[in-house]
Scaffold this active site. Sequence first.
Site, PDB file in Angstrom:
ATOM      1  N   ARG A 261     -10.035   2.339   3.119  1.00  0.00           N
ATOM      2  CA  ARG A 261      -8.448   1.858   3.283  1.00  0.00           C
ATOM      3  C   ARG A 261      -7.562   2.064   2.950  1.00  0.00           C
ATOM      4  NH1 ARG A 261     -11.708  -3.859   5.029  1.00  0.00           N
ATOM      5  NH2 ARG A 261     -13.976  -2.624   6.544  1.00  0.00           N
ATOM      6  N   ARG A 276      -8.173  -6.077  -3.097  1.00  0.00           N
ATOM      7  CA  ARG A 276      -8.305  -5.187  -2.030  1.00  0.00           C
ATOM      8  C   ARG A 276      -7.754  -3.367  -1.948  1.00  0.00           C
ATOM      9  NH1 ARG A 276      -6.048  -6.790   2.912  1.00  0.00           N
ATOM     10  NH2 ARG A 276      -5.439  -9.061   1.670  1.00  0.00           N
ATOM     11  N   GLU A 348     -11.651 -14.218   1.767  1.00  0.00           N
ATOM     12  CA  GLU A 348     -12.522 -14.338   2.655  1.00  0.00           C
ATOM     13  C   GLU A 348     -14.192 -12.939   1.796  1.00  0.00           C
ATOM     14  OE1 GLU A 348     -13.313  -9.675   5.300  1.00  0.00           O
ATOM     15  OE2 GLU A 348     -11.193 -10.908   4.926  1.00  0.00           O
ATOM     16  N   SER A 351     -16.898 -10.947   6.820  1.00  0.00           N
ATOM     17  CA  SER A 351     -16.552 -11.313   8.139  1.00  0.00           C
ATOM     18  C   SER A 351     -18.102 -10.927   9.661  1.00  0.00           C
ATOM     19  CB  SER A 351     -15.031 -10.469   9.136  1.00  0.00           C
ATOM     20  OG  SER A 351     -14.643 -11.018  10.052  1.00  0.00           O
ATOM     21  N   ARG A 391     -16.178  -7.429  -4.040  1.00  0.00           N
ATOM     22  CA  ARG A 391     -15.592  -9.008  -3.740  1.00  0.00           C
ATOM     23  C   ARG A 391     -16.600 -10.128  -4.383  1.00  0.00           C
ATOM     24  NH1 ARG A 391     -11.321 -10.491   0.959  1.00  0.00           N
ATOM     25  NH2 ARG A 391     -10.383  -8.418   0.754  1.00  0.00           N
TER      26      ARG A 391
END
Length: 426
Positions: A261, A276, A348, A351, A391
Site C-alpha cells: 500500500r 503502517r 485496528e 476489518s 500488527r
Amino acid sequence: MHDIKYIRENPEVFDAALARRGAEPAAQILLALDEQSRALKTQLQDGQARRNEASKSIGKAKGQGDEETAQALMAEVAELKSKMPEIEEQEREVSGRLQNILGALPNLPADDVPIGDDEDENVEVERWGMPRVFDFPVREHSDIGPDLGLDFETAASMSGARFAFLRGQMARLQRAIGQYMLDQQTMENGFQECAPPVLVRDHAMFGTGQLPKFSEDSFQTTEGHWLIPTAEVSLTNSVSGQILDEGQLPIRLTALTPCFRSEAGSAGKDTKGLIRQHQFEKVEMVAIVHPDTSDDEHLRMTEAAESILKALELPYRKMLLCTGDMGATARKTYDLEVWLPGQDTYREISSVSVCGEYQARRMNARFRPEGESKGTQFVHTLNGSGLAVGRTLVAVVENYQQADGSVTIPTALLPYMGGIEKLEPA
C-alpha cells in the site's frame, strides 16, 4: 456497482442512502444518462430493423420491375448506414459516462450502520479480555524491537520509510504468527487455503473497488500490473465473470500473502514502527455466498478473526463502523481493535465487511438458483483480515514484554517457534 433499475424505481431512497455516507445526490444525473442511453439504443434498434426491412424490400421491388422504389429504398438504406455509426458512438459515450459514475459511487450502507463522519463516531459493540497490569515502565514495540531483531535502519537505507527488516527470532515470530493464523482459518474455521497472484490487472482492481477512485492507494508496475493491497483482490476475483451453481455456495477462501500500500494521505501518521507499512503480510478471508446468508456469514467471519485474538490472549474491542469510516465497497463493517499497552490505546487489527452485491456486479459474478435453467442472481461477497500479521506481532511484543526487554511467546504460538519460548535481547 449499483443496479440502475433499482435507482429508477427508488431515486429518493438511493440519494438518501448516499447522503448517509456523506456523498452528493446522484440519482438525477444517473437517470438522465440512463434515459439518454436507452433512447439511443432504441434508435439504433429501430434503425437496424428499418434497414433490414428496406434491404429485403429492394429485392422485391427489383423483381417487380419497380426501379424507382428500389432506388429510393437503396438511398434510405445508405442514409441509415451512414447515420448509425454516429449514433453508436453517442450511445457508447453516454453509457461510458453512466458506468463511470456508477463505478465511482460508494456502496449503500445497511440500515443498522450508525451515521457519522469519522472514527470518533464508531460504536463499540463489546470488549474481550483485561489489559495486563505492568509493574515496570511499558515500552512501544518500536523501542523493544531493535534489540530483538526488528531493524528499521537497514530497511530505510535500501527502501526508504515505512519498511522493516526482520532478523532471527523476530523474523521467526512473524512467520509463526502467519502460519498459525493460516492453520486456524483452514483447519478450524473452514476456509480453503489459496496461494493467489500478488500482481493483478486493472479489471481485478476494478472488480473489488480499488479502481478507479483509489488508484493512488496502490502501487503499479511499469507493465501495468498492480501490486495487491490485500489478497481480497485476488481471492474475490477468482469468481469474476462466472455463473456458479447454487450448490457451490458458500465459497470460503483464505490466503497468507504480502500486501502493498502506498499509504497515500497518511503522511505524519504512524511513522514509527510496524503499524503502517508499505509492505506487510496479512491472512485474508473471503466468502462468496447466497444473498440470504450474507449477514450470518458476516458474523461468522468476524468470529473467525476474533478466535485468533482470543487464542493469543490479546485484549480487544469490537467496533461497528459508522458511515463515514467504512470502506467504499462495504455495506457494514466490524473492526477489531487490539489493546497496545505501549500506546495505551486500542488499534485496528482486523476489518470484516459485507459488501452485498456491490463487488459482484462489478465482476459480473452470479449464481443460478437450484431448479432454474435460465435465471441468475448476483452473489454476495465478504472480506476480512484474519489477521494482519505485522500488527499482531506488534500486539504480541507489547502485551508479552518483560522488564528485562525480553518477550514471552504466547502458548498458541509455541508449536511454530522451533523451541523458542522467549525472545531475548541480543
